[in-house]
Design an enzyme around this catalytic site. Structure first.
Site, PDB file in Angstrom:
ATOM      1  N   CYS A  66     -23.080  -8.103   0.381  1.00 19.33           N
ATOM      2  CA  CYS A  66     -22.163  -6.944   0.594  1.00 19.33           C
ATOM      3  C   CYS A  66     -22.724  -5.656   0.259  1.00 19.33           C
ATOM      4  O   CYS A  66     -22.715  -4.463   1.135  1.00 19.33           O
ATOM      5  CB  CYS A  66     -20.664  -7.143   0.110  1.00 19.33           C
ATOM      6  SG  CYS A  66     -20.882  -7.127  -1.716  1.00 19.33           S
ATOM      7  N   CYS A 104     -24.298  -2.378   3.219  1.00 25.31           N
ATOM      8  CA  CYS A 104     -23.637  -0.994   3.316  1.00 25.31           C
ATOM      9  C   CYS A 104     -24.616  -0.118   3.846  1.00 25.31           C
ATOM     10  O   CYS A 104     -25.749   0.567   3.168  1.00 25.31           O
ATOM     11  CB  CYS A 104     -23.001  -0.596   2.164  1.00 25.31           C
ATOM     12  SG  CYS A 104     -21.927   0.885   2.150  1.00 25.31           S
ATOM     13  N   CYS A 147     -17.947   5.927   1.937  1.00 29.70           N
ATOM     14  CA  CYS A 147     -17.649   5.003   2.609  1.00 29.70           C
ATOM     15  C   CYS A 147     -17.218   5.203   4.018  1.00 29.70           C
ATOM     16  O   CYS A 147     -16.620   6.189   4.282  1.00 29.70           O
ATOM     17  CB  CYS A 147     -16.616   4.221   1.962  1.00 29.70           C
ATOM     18  SG  CYS A 147     -15.944   2.718   2.910  1.00 29.70           S
ATOM     19  N   ASP A 196       0.690  -1.207  -0.059  1.00 28.62           N
ATOM     20  CA  ASP A 196      -0.198   0.199  -0.062  1.00 28.62           C
ATOM     21  C   ASP A 196       0.863   1.261  -0.034  1.00 28.62           C
ATOM     22  O   ASP A 196       0.508   2.276   0.527  1.00 28.62           O
ATOM     23  CB  ASP A 196      -0.895  -0.024   1.127  1.00 28.62           C
ATOM     24  CG  ASP A 196      -1.993  -1.019   1.178  1.00 28.62           C
ATOM     25  OD1 ASP A 196      -2.339  -1.449  -0.065  1.00 28.62           O
ATOM     26  OD2 ASP A 196      -2.798  -1.312   2.129  1.00 28.62           O
ATOM     27  N   CYS A 227     -14.419   0.100   8.594  1.00 26.68           N
ATOM     28  CA  CYS A 227     -15.675  -0.750   8.601  1.00 26.68           C
ATOM     29  C   CYS A 227     -15.482  -2.060   7.992  1.00 26.68           C
ATOM     30  O   CYS A 227     -14.595  -2.051   7.135  1.00 26.68           O
ATOM     31  CB  CYS A 227     -16.693   0.183   7.958  1.00 26.68           C
ATOM     32  SG  CYS A 227     -18.327  -0.535   7.754  1.00 26.68           S
ATOM     33  N   CYS A 256     -18.635 -14.759  -6.889  1.00 30.91           N
ATOM     34  CA  CYS A 256     -19.689 -14.019  -6.274  1.00 30.91           C
ATOM     35  C   CYS A 256     -21.013 -14.515  -6.814  1.00 30.91           C
ATOM     36  O   CYS A 256     -21.969 -14.184  -5.745  1.00 30.91           O
ATOM     37  CB  CYS A 256     -19.559 -12.548  -6.512  1.00 30.91           C
ATOM     38  SG  CYS A 256     -18.039 -11.762  -5.574  1.00 30.91           S
ATOM     39  N   CYS A 265     -25.056 -13.158  -5.610  1.00 32.19           N
ATOM     40  CA  CYS A 265     -24.943 -12.666  -4.351  1.00 32.19           C
ATOM     41  C   CYS A 265     -24.757 -11.317  -4.192  1.00 32.19           C
ATOM     42  O   CYS A 265     -23.951 -10.616  -4.848  1.00 32.19           O
ATOM     43  CB  CYS A 265     -23.992 -13.247  -3.560  1.00 32.19           C
ATOM     44  SG  CYS A 265     -23.812 -12.764  -1.795  1.00 32.19           S
ATOM     45  N   CYS A 276     -19.988 -11.281   3.933  1.00 33.76           N
ATOM     46  CA  CYS A 276     -19.634 -12.200   2.849  1.00 33.76           C
ATOM     47  C   CYS A 276     -19.695 -13.548   3.050  1.00 33.76           C
ATOM     48  O   CYS A 276     -19.163 -14.098   4.002  1.00 33.76           O
ATOM     49  CB  CYS A 276     -18.239 -11.912   2.202  1.00 33.76           C
ATOM     50  SG  CYS A 276     -17.427 -12.785   0.810  1.00 33.76           S
TER      51      CYS A 276
END
Length: 352
Positions: free
Chosen positions: A192, A196, A212, A131, A239, A186, A189, A246
């Site tokens: 997620c 939120c 977010c 990162d 968060c 995924c 589905c 998931c």
């Protein structure tokens, strides 16, 4: 004196074994070159979804071609490190409760680099990224076979879920690569996206960071917009909601094994307890309590802002003295959010 590479075992297998020996949970190898997701990333920035994260726009050319950050580099060793998806959810996101993962992972990737040079018997140009540079780590991780992009934008591994950090070691060495992860598991589905609380997903796999909670409590430097404060609830830093729900995490996330990521004492307790402790910190105690913690990224003013917001949402009359004291905080940002929180608590008292 270097140890010769056993003829019966490939160098790539030895690299992965060494990565696992250093404590990583996933390891794969990818070739460097033009990145598949660079157009989507640039478009995401152009749509304003990066908010105040101006640093993400820097180094665009290097993001587009992963050979550019390190001259001569041709391969990426990509690793994953579990940070405990089985840990209970709480006001501090799981990844940030212990020591800074940047330092831990970078140190281990540098150890892997030193080992690789010794094994090869030569100097190898390379650099570790966690990162910290213009690298599309998720893209490389998918290319190295570690997982697919979930609808919540996290990389999901079929054996580990998504509660893991990604690190990359770029090296000037031609290595046999792993098969990329091509499948999208995924399916239909949308748990997620539906979970939120701030409706931060513009569409599947597209996050509007400005909505977010992780962005609002970490990257945003100013006041949290009043219309978004209530939606944050008792969260103080980051968060995990879109990961918590998931199915791959519900079934496959693992216990925390890395001691460095175990929660610090300051993060023990519920949201109200943690928020009060944060609001009691001055600059000196903030530095001493959070030395080597990723939470320092928000700075004291940002973390105290978040703590006041959380108390406004989940606080009780017992928290009024703490918030009243915060009205005199030297940072106007903190006192403004404390005033908002006091009004929220008092309105609940009046309504009851």
């Amino acid at each position: 004196m270097t140890t010769p590479i056993a003829e019966s075992v490939s160098l790539e297998s030895l690299i992965k074994a060494q990565a696992y020996g250093l404590g990583f949970d996933l390891a794969g190898i990818a070739s460097l070159g033009p990145m598949i997701t660079h157009d989507a990333f640039d478009g995401w920035i152009d749509r304003g979804y990066a908010g105040e994260m101006d640093y993400l726009a820097r180094g665009a050319a290097k993001r587009r071609d992963s050979r550019l950050p390190i001259a001569g580099a041709t391969s990426a060793i990509v690793v994953g490190l579990n940070y405990g998806g089985r840990e209970p959810s709480g006001p501090i996101a799981r990844y940030a409760r212990g020591d800074d993962y940047h330092d831990i992972m970078t140190g281990r990737l540098e150890e892997l680099h030193v080992w690789l040079e010794a094994e090869a018997g030569r100097t190898i140009s390379g650099k570790a990224y966690v990162d910290t540079g213009p690298i599309l780590e998720r893209d490389l991780a998918r290319r190295a076979g570690l997982g697919w992009f979930g609808k919540n934008t996290n990389l999901i591994n079929p054996q580990l879920g998504s509660f893991f950090f990604i690190g990359v070691l770029l090296v000037e060495m031609d290595l046999a690569v792993d098969e990329p992860f091509e499948a999208d598991r995924c399916g239909s589905c949308t748990r997620c996206l539906d979970a939120c609380p701030t409706d931060a997903f513009a569409e599947p796999r597209v996050l509007d960071a400005t909505k977010c909670i992780s962005y609002l409590t970490i990257e945003a430097k100013g006041a949290i917009p009043p219309e978004q404060r209530e939606e944050i609830g008792g969260l103080i830093y980051g968060c995990d909601i879109c990961q918590d729900v998931c199915p791959w995490n519900v079934r496959f996330s693992e216990d925390l094994r890395e001691d460095a990521f175990r929660p610090r004492e300051v993060f023990g307790g519920d949201a109200r307890t943690i928020a009060r402790e944060i609001l009691a910190m001055d600059d000196e105690s903030f530095r001493s309590n959070l030395k080597g913690s990723p939470v320092k990224r928000a700075k004291r003013r940002g973390l105290a802002r978040n703590a006041a917001t959380a108390l406004g949402n989940v606080g009780t009359p017992d928290d009024i003295p703490t918030l009243a004291a915060a009205l005199d905080d030297p940072e106007p940002l903190v006192s403004e959010h404390a005033a908002w929180a006091l009004e929220r608590i008092r309105s609940r008292i009046t309504a009851s």
